[in-house]
Design an enzyme around this catalytic site. Structure first.
Site, PDB file in Angstrom:
ATOM      1  N   GLU A 259       0.823  -1.225   0.000  1.00 45.48           N
ATOM      2  CA  GLU A 259       0.000   0.000   0.000  1.00 45.48           C
ATOM      3  C   GLU A 259       0.848   1.262   0.000  1.00 45.48           C
ATOM      4  O   GLU A 259       0.776   2.068   0.931  1.00 45.48           O
ATOM      5  CB  GLU A 259      -0.876   0.046   1.258  1.00 45.48           C
ATOM      6  CG  GLU A 259      -1.720  -1.145   1.515  1.00 45.48           C
ATOM      7  CD  GLU A 259      -2.337  -1.114   2.911  1.00 45.48           C
ATOM      8  OE1 GLU A 259      -1.929  -0.285   3.751  1.00 45.48           O
ATOM      9  OE2 GLU A 259      -3.230  -1.921   3.155  1.00 45.48           O
ATOM     10  N   PRO A 260       1.652   1.481  -1.005  1.00 41.22           N
ATOM     11  CA  PRO A 260       2.508   2.665  -0.971  1.00 41.22           C
ATOM     12  C   PRO A 260       1.737   3.943  -1.308  1.00 41.22           C
ATOM     13  O   PRO A 260       0.834   3.930  -2.152  1.00 41.22           O
ATOM     14  CB  PRO A 260       3.534   2.374  -2.073  1.00 41.22           C
ATOM     15  CG  PRO A 260       2.796   1.494  -3.027  1.00 41.22           C
ATOM     16  CD  PRO A 260       1.776   0.734  -2.252  1.00 41.22           C
ATOM     17  N   ARG A 262       3.505   7.558  -0.462  1.00 40.34           N
ATOM     18  CA  ARG A 262       4.616   8.475  -0.704  1.00 40.34           C
ATOM     19  C   ARG A 262       5.562   7.979  -1.802  1.00 40.34           C
ATOM     20  O   ARG A 262       5.989   8.753  -2.650  1.00 40.34           O
ATOM     21  CB  ARG A 262       5.390   8.635   0.605  1.00 40.34           C
ATOM     22  CG  ARG A 262       6.390   9.755   0.596  1.00 40.34           C
ATOM     23  CD  ARG A 262       7.261   9.734   1.861  1.00 40.34           C
ATOM     24  NE  ARG A 262       6.556   9.425   3.065  1.00 40.34           N
ATOM     25  CZ  ARG A 262       6.104  10.330   3.934  1.00 40.34           C
ATOM     26  NH1 ARG A 262       6.307  11.607   3.716  1.00 40.34           N
ATOM     27  NH2 ARG A 262       5.466   9.960   5.030  1.00 40.34           N
ATOM     28  N   ARG A 298       3.468  20.170   5.846  1.00 43.92           N
ATOM     29  CA  ARG A 298       4.460  19.265   6.430  1.00 43.92           C
ATOM     30  C   ARG A 298       5.567  19.964   7.239  1.00 43.92           C
ATOM     31  O   ARG A 298       5.914  19.494   8.321  1.00 43.92           O
ATOM     32  CB  ARG A 298       5.065  18.358   5.350  1.00 43.92           C
ATOM     33  CG  ARG A 298       4.016  17.504   4.638  1.00 43.92           C
ATOM     34  CD  ARG A 298       4.610  16.414   3.764  1.00 43.92           C
ATOM     35  NE  ARG A 298       5.148  15.331   4.555  1.00 43.92           N
ATOM     36  CZ  ARG A 298       6.425  15.102   4.742  1.00 43.92           C
ATOM     37  NH1 ARG A 298       7.322  15.888   4.171  1.00 43.92           N
ATOM     38  NH2 ARG A 298       6.824  14.114   5.496  1.00 43.92           N
ATOM     39  N   TYR A 302       5.461  18.651  10.993  1.00 44.29           N
ATOM     40  CA  TYR A 302       6.499  17.665  11.357  1.00 44.29           C
ATOM     41  C   TYR A 302       7.894  18.263  11.338  1.00 44.29           C
ATOM     42  O   TYR A 302       8.869  17.526  11.440  1.00 44.29           O
ATOM     43  CB  TYR A 302       6.511  16.508  10.347  1.00 44.29           C
ATOM     44  CG  TYR A 302       5.192  15.904  10.011  1.00 44.29           C
ATOM     45  CD1 TYR A 302       4.448  15.217  10.970  1.00 44.29           C
ATOM     46  CD2 TYR A 302       4.680  15.981   8.716  1.00 44.29           C
ATOM     47  CE1 TYR A 302       3.236  14.627  10.641  1.00 44.29           C
ATOM     48  CE2 TYR A 302       3.472  15.392   8.379  1.00 44.29           C
ATOM     49  CZ  TYR A 302       2.762  14.719   9.345  1.00 44.29           C
ATOM     50  OH  TYR A 302       1.569  14.141   9.015  1.00 44.29           O
ATOM     51  N   CYS A 327      -1.630  33.760   9.530  1.00 43.99           N
ATOM     52  CA  CYS A 327      -1.385  34.409  10.826  1.00 43.99           C
ATOM     53  C   CYS A 327      -0.987  33.407  11.901  1.00 43.99           C
ATOM     54  O   CYS A 327      -1.715  33.198  12.873  1.00 43.99           O
ATOM     55  CB  CYS A 327      -2.637  35.149  11.253  1.00 43.99           C
ATOM     56  SG  CYS A 327      -3.192  36.239   9.971  1.00 43.99           S
ATOM     57  N   GLU A 328       0.130  32.761  11.705  1.00 45.53           N
ATOM     58  CA  GLU A 328       0.668  31.803  12.670  1.00 45.53           C
ATOM     59  C   GLU A 328       2.184  31.844  12.542  1.00 45.53           C
ATOM     60  O   GLU A 328       2.702  31.833  11.418  1.00 45.53           O
ATOM     61  CB  GLU A 328       0.254  30.368  12.318  1.00 45.53           C
ATOM     62  CG  GLU A 328      -1.216  30.104  12.262  1.00 45.53           C
ATOM     63  CD  GLU A 328      -1.737  29.325  13.463  1.00 45.53           C
ATOM     64  OE1 GLU A 328      -0.936  28.980  14.353  1.00 45.53           O
ATOM     65  OE2 GLU A 328      -2.950  29.103  13.479  1.00 45.53           O
ATOM     66  N   TYR A 356       1.126  13.849   0.615  1.00 45.00           N
ATOM     67  CA  TYR A 356       0.730  14.499   1.858  1.00 45.00           C
ATOM     68  C   TYR A 356       0.948  16.007   1.819  1.00 45.00           C
ATOM     69  O   TYR A 356       1.291  16.619   2.824  1.00 45.00           O
ATOM     70  CB  TYR A 356       1.471  13.876   3.061  1.00 45.00           C
ATOM     71  CG  TYR A 356       1.300  12.376   3.114  1.00 45.00           C
ATOM     72  CD1 TYR A 356       0.063  11.824   3.434  1.00 45.00           C
ATOM     73  CD2 TYR A 356       2.343  11.502   2.809  1.00 45.00           C
ATOM     74  CE1 TYR A 356      -0.125  10.453   3.445  1.00 45.00           C
ATOM     75  CE2 TYR A 356       2.159  10.128   2.819  1.00 45.00           C
ATOM     76  CZ  TYR A 356       0.931   9.613   3.141  1.00 45.00           C
ATOM     77  OH  TYR A 356       0.750   8.252   3.149  1.00 45.00           O
TER      78      TYR A 356
HETATM   79  N1  LLP Z   1      -1.237   2.041   4.651  1.00 44.41           N
HETATM   80  C1  LLP Z   1      -1.642   2.511   5.836  1.00 44.41           C
HETATM   81  C2  LLP Z   1      -2.480   1.681   6.698  1.00 44.41           C
HETATM   82  C3  LLP Z   1      -1.268   3.808   6.233  1.00 44.41           C
HETATM   83  O1  LLP Z   1      -1.665   4.274   7.406  1.00 44.41           O
HETATM   84  C4  LLP Z   1      -0.463   4.602   5.377  1.00 44.41           C
HETATM   85  C5  LLP Z   1      -0.077   5.954   5.752  1.00 44.41           C
HETATM   86  C6  LLP Z   1      -0.066   4.053   4.147  1.00 44.41           C
HETATM   87  C7  LLP Z   1      -0.465   2.771   3.813  1.00 44.41           C
HETATM   88  C8  LLP Z   1       0.779   4.808   3.175  1.00 44.41           C
HETATM   89  O2  LLP Z   1       2.014   5.126   3.717  1.00 44.41           O
HETATM   90  P1  LLP Z   1       3.204   5.697   2.805  1.00 44.41           P
HETATM   91  O3  LLP Z   1       3.544   4.611   1.830  1.00 44.41           O
HETATM   92  O4  LLP Z   1       2.703   6.900   2.112  1.00 44.41           O
HETATM   93  O5  LLP Z   1       4.290   5.974   3.737  1.00 44.41           O
HETATM   94  N2  LLP Z   1       1.132  12.828   6.675  1.00 44.41           N
HETATM   95  C9  LLP Z   1       2.361  12.119   6.935  1.00 44.41           C
HETATM   96  C10 LLP Z   1       2.267  10.672   6.536  1.00 44.41           C
HETATM   97  C11 LLP Z   1       1.125   9.921   7.197  1.00 44.41           C
HETATM   98  C12 LLP Z   1       1.030   8.501   6.767  1.00 44.41           C
HETATM   99  C13 LLP Z   1      -0.239   7.894   7.219  1.00 44.41           C
HETATM  100  N3  LLP Z   1      -0.425   6.532   6.829  1.00 44.41           N
HETATM  101  C14 LLP Z   1       3.486  12.834   6.217  1.00 44.41           C
HETATM  102  O6  LLP Z   1       3.245  13.891   5.621  1.00 44.41           O
HETATM  103  O7  LLP Z   1       4.625  12.413   6.271  1.00 44.41           O
END
Ligand code: LLP
Length: 400
Positions: A259-260, A262, A298, A302, A327-328, A356
């Site tokens: 489930e990619p 990013r 982001r 973070y 305004c932050e 994201y």
């Molecule tokens: N599967 C599940 C169950 C997840 O919770 C997530 C991400 C993914 C797949 C996809 O993850 P990825 O491959 O994109 O790393 N907003 C944060 C990232 C939050 C990720 C949440 N879950 C950021 O900007 O870094």
């Protein structure tokens, strides 16, 4: 090469630009890495939920990982087959579960015993048998930012191995539940392979145990999380990633689901913003641009690093904060970085903004959200119109 000046002129700023050829390459790299086994890449829509992005991935053969019924509907809207859709998430409403069951998606990914009971009850009401997977929390430290780490017991996600076993046995004995998959996802922006390998080993052993109990797990869902380079991170190669997972699956006839989010879209995105003006407050220099934290959160949320490029010829560099008009004090893209002297309307490109970024944007400060543009085979096209004031007040206007 994308001509950012040209795109900024044509579509104005702030603007998101996505290179669809990069998405395609990333998809192929990953799909290819898993070719030794049956696999399905379910794109995590939350990373970038623009319909054209999802459709692009659908055309490449991807399914989708969704975390709300809204995301499920986005996937269906662009024609993703329901048997390629997974519905995950730690808290699903009854109506969401109901709709997901009606759409006959591949599986609902259950994250607690209480949720298993809810899904069973709703399936019973609908006279259906819900295909489910259970999200196992392998209690492994993924060594990433604490906000995006999910595989430890003190995170809210999934259930421990023993609870999972109980839940699978319960599901097997229910006429309204069909346990077809197992799932784990330990965190996002992962750059070390060991925690993934360890988790996969734990979960694969669970699958072996379940098979001995005649619970036939068909889908081994390894979640997402593959990191990308924002700065100078050392990365996990897709091939090594796949090999590590596959090495834990010997003797198991399962389809690997990945489930990619990013990894597929992160590097494809650029956020374009223009300089409004510079100012200096007690010797501190600020470059103020027309994009803000509502567009790209982001860094504020973070303290995330994104490469920044100023498209001017000026060689006179000094330290500055790159900030937006919200305004932050937390409204910044970078602090204390070397920036050339800028002038009104100079264009700035913020890199690696495909994941994201737009999907976490908001209308804070009544700012209309940016437009989005796709570039594919050197052709650009609009994939989301810039919002206008009327869009912002649409849900309120009738009440005044
Ligand atoms: N599967 C599940 C169950 C997840 O919770 C997530 C991400 C993914 C797949 C996809 O993850 P990825 O491959 O994109 O790393 N907003 C944060 C990232 C939050 C990720 C949440 N879950 C950021 O900007 O870094």
């Amino acid at each position: 090469m994308i001509d950012f000046q040209e795109l900024a002129k044509k579509y104005s700023t702030p603007l998101y630009v996505y290179d669809f050829d990069i998405i395609k390459n990333q998809y192929k790299l990953l799909k290819d890495a898993f070719k030794a086994k049956k696999s399905l890449i379910c794109y995590a829509i939350k990373a970038n939920s623009n319909l054209s992005v999802i459709k692009h991935l659908k055309n490449l053969g991807a399914g989708c990982d969704c975390v709300s019924i809204g995301e499920v509907k986005r996937a269906l809207r662009v024609g993703i087959d329901s048997y390629k859709i997974i519905f995950s998430g730690v808290g699903k409403r009854d109506d969401e579960i109901k709709e997901a069951l009606k759409y006959e998606i591949l599986m609902i990914n259950v994250e607690s015993e209480a949720e298993l009971l809810r899904v069973e009850l709703i399936a019973k009401e609908l006279k259906k048998c819900a295909r489910i997977s259970i999200r196992v929390n392998p209690n492994i430290d993924p060594k990433t930012h604490p906000y995006i780490s999910t595989g430890l017991h003190d995170n809210k996600f999934g259930v421990d191995i023993d609870s999972a076993k109980r839940m699978y046995i319960k599901a097997k004995n229910s006429p309204h539940l069909n346990p077809v998959g197992v799932h784990f996802h330990i965190g996002s922006q992962l750059t070390q392979i060991e925690p993934i390998y360890e988790s996969s080993k734990i979960v694969a052993n669970l699958v072996r145990e379940l098979k001995s109990l005649k619970i036939d797990i068909k889908f081994f869902d390894i979640g997402g999380g593959l990191g990308i380079s924002y700065k100078d991170e050392t990365l996990i190669k897709p091939y090594d990633y796949a090999q590590a997972i596959l090495s834990t699956l010997s003797g198991l006839d399962v389809t690997v689901i990945c489930e990619p989010g990013r990894f597929l879209v992160g590097k494809s995105g650029y956020f374009l913003t223009k300089v409004l003006y510079e100012k200096t407050n007690s010797n501190k220099r600020f470059v103020i641009v027309d994009g803000a934290m509502n567009d790209l959160l982001r860094p504020s949320l973070y303290n995330a690093y994104h490469k920044i490029e100023v498209l001017n010829q000026n060689q006179e560099f000094s330290k500055a904060d790159l900030v937006g008009p919200v305004c932050e004090s937390g409204d910044f893209f970078a602090k204390d970085i070397d920036l050339p002297k800028t002038a009104h309307d100079d264009l700035i490109v913020i890199k690696d903004a495909g994941a994201y970024c737009f999907s976490m944007s908001s209308n804070y400060n009544s700012r209309a959200r940016a437009a989005e543009v796709a570039v594919e085979n050197n052709q650009d096209r609009l994939i989301r119109e810039r919002e206008v004031f009327e869009d912002l007040i649409k849900q309120e206007e009738k009440f005044i």
